[in-house]
Design an enzyme around this catalytic site. Sequence first.
Site, PDB file in Angstrom:
ATOM      1  N   ASN A 295       0.861  -1.189   0.000  1.00 35.26           N
ATOM      2  CA  ASN A 295       0.000   0.000   0.000  1.00 35.26           C
ATOM      3  C   ASN A 295       0.899   1.241   0.000  1.00 35.26           C
ATOM      4  OD1 ASN A 295      -1.840   2.031   0.512  1.00 35.26           O
ATOM      5  ND2 ASN A 295      -2.342   1.354   2.595  1.00 35.26           N
ATOM      6  N   TRP A 296       0.981   1.891  -1.151  1.00 35.71           N
ATOM      7  CA  TRP A 296       1.885   3.042  -1.273  1.00 35.71           C
ATOM      8  C   TRP A 296       1.316   4.298  -0.618  1.00 35.71           C
ATOM      9  CZ3 TRP A 296       4.326   3.174  -6.893  1.00 35.71           C
ATOM     10  CH2 TRP A 296       5.168   2.055  -7.038  1.00 35.71           C
ATOM     11  N   LYS A 297       0.028   4.262  -0.263  1.00 36.06           N
ATOM     12  CA  LYS A 297      -0.642   5.450   0.309  1.00 36.06           C
ATOM     13  C   LYS A 297      -0.418   6.651  -0.617  1.00 36.06           C
ATOM     14  CE  LYS A 297      -0.192   3.347   4.800  1.00 36.06           C
ATOM     15  NZ  LYS A 297      -0.036   3.480   6.241  1.00 36.06           N
TER      16      LYS A 297
ATOM     17  N   HIS B 272      -9.569   1.294   4.837  1.00 32.40           N
ATOM     18  CA  HIS B 272      -8.297   1.468   5.555  1.00 32.40           C
ATOM     19  C   HIS B 272      -8.523   2.457   6.701  1.00 32.40           C
ATOM     20  CE1 HIS B 272      -4.184   2.620   6.484  1.00 32.40           C
ATOM     21  NE2 HIS B 272      -3.813   1.501   5.887  1.00 32.40           N
TER      22      HIS B 272
ATOM     23  N   GLU C 172      -5.573  -4.892  10.596  1.00 28.85           N
ATOM     24  CA  GLU C 172      -4.535  -3.881  10.822  1.00 28.85           C
ATOM     25  C   GLU C 172      -4.843  -3.100  12.103  1.00 28.85           C
ATOM     26  OE1 GLU C 172      -2.296  -2.528   7.054  1.00 28.85           O
ATOM     27  OE2 GLU C 172      -4.038  -1.281   7.309  1.00 28.85           O
TER      28      GLU C 172
ATOM     29  N   GLY D 190       2.699   2.033  11.184  1.00 32.81           N
ATOM     30  CA  GLY D 190       3.704   3.096  11.164  1.00 32.81           C
ATOM     31  C   GLY D 190       4.603   3.112  12.389  1.00 32.81           C
TER      32      GLY D 190
ATOM     33  N   SER E 168       3.377  -2.271  10.326  1.00 29.61           N
ATOM     34  CA  SER E 168       4.827  -2.355  10.571  1.00 29.61           C
ATOM     35  C   SER E 168       5.445  -3.698  10.194  1.00 29.61           C
ATOM     36  CB  SER E 168       5.134  -1.979  12.021  1.00 29.61           C
ATOM     37  OG  SER E 168       4.581  -0.707  12.301  1.00 29.61           O
TER      38      SER E 168
ATOM     39  N   GLY F 111       2.921  -1.263   4.250  1.00 28.02           N
ATOM     40  CA  GLY F 111       2.943   0.164   3.900  1.00 28.02           C
ATOM     41  C   GLY F 111       4.332   0.606   3.498  1.00 28.02           C
TER      42      GLY F 111
END
Length: 251
Positions: free
Chosen positions: A11-13, A95, A165, A171, A211, A232
């Site tokens: 997921n590149w966001k 998300h 998640e 993160g 993470s 991510g």
Amino acid sequence: MKKEKILVVGNWKMNPETANKAKEIFRGIKAETKDLKNTKIVVCPPFVYLSDLEKMNDGSVILGAQDMFWEKSGPFTGEISAQMLEKEGYVILGHSERRGLGETDEMVSKKVISAIKAHLHPILCLGEKIRDEHGEYLHFLRNQIINSLGKLPKTYLSKLVIAYEPIWAIGQAEAMKPADIHETSLFIKKVLAEIYKQKTILSIPVLYGGSVSADNAKEIITLGEVQGLLVGRESLAPKKFGELLKAVEIL
Ligand code: PGA
């Protein structure tokens, strides 16, 4: 029985900032993944990069989307419909970063149903904000699962992917402990079994996200007993993502 491939979704966001950089990262990921056979790799860049990356793709990586709207077309400024995405592709839905902007379980459920109607595989994201000692988070998760699936018919389940998640693990420097991931993925399956019949839910892949890195990917899959990962940050760094994929590939 044929062993199912492990599903790893990047997921590149809202990254990277330019199309050239997106192409460079994608080129790097493709170079890292060309010999992998046991892993299904999905990369979800921002919408605007999808067609450029599709042109560079040779099928080794599946391109997916990070969101979509439930209507087919019409006066919905800024939205993108399921019909505008590649058939049989993947789309991340619900998300926590979108839920944080006001997306409700009800909206997520409409998206999940529309995605499957349009022959897409929705990756439905679920997860609690905090873990309290009294197990309140389990009630929260249970309600989130039930309400985010809404009236999803049993016949649609073959296309569904779940991504657990926990928001507190996204993160961060470390992921959730594999034993806790295992316990929670069993809980998710138990709730799914309450809603649908036991047999039908066995084929629904449950991924873990939060993470994930090359260092913890293997134990999350083996000890956490999940069927894949939602990644991510590390999916934007081809070398690290390649290492992560190779760790999963040899399981
Ligand atoms: P992270 O993000 O791997 O950077 O923690 C995961 C996600 O939000 O999907």
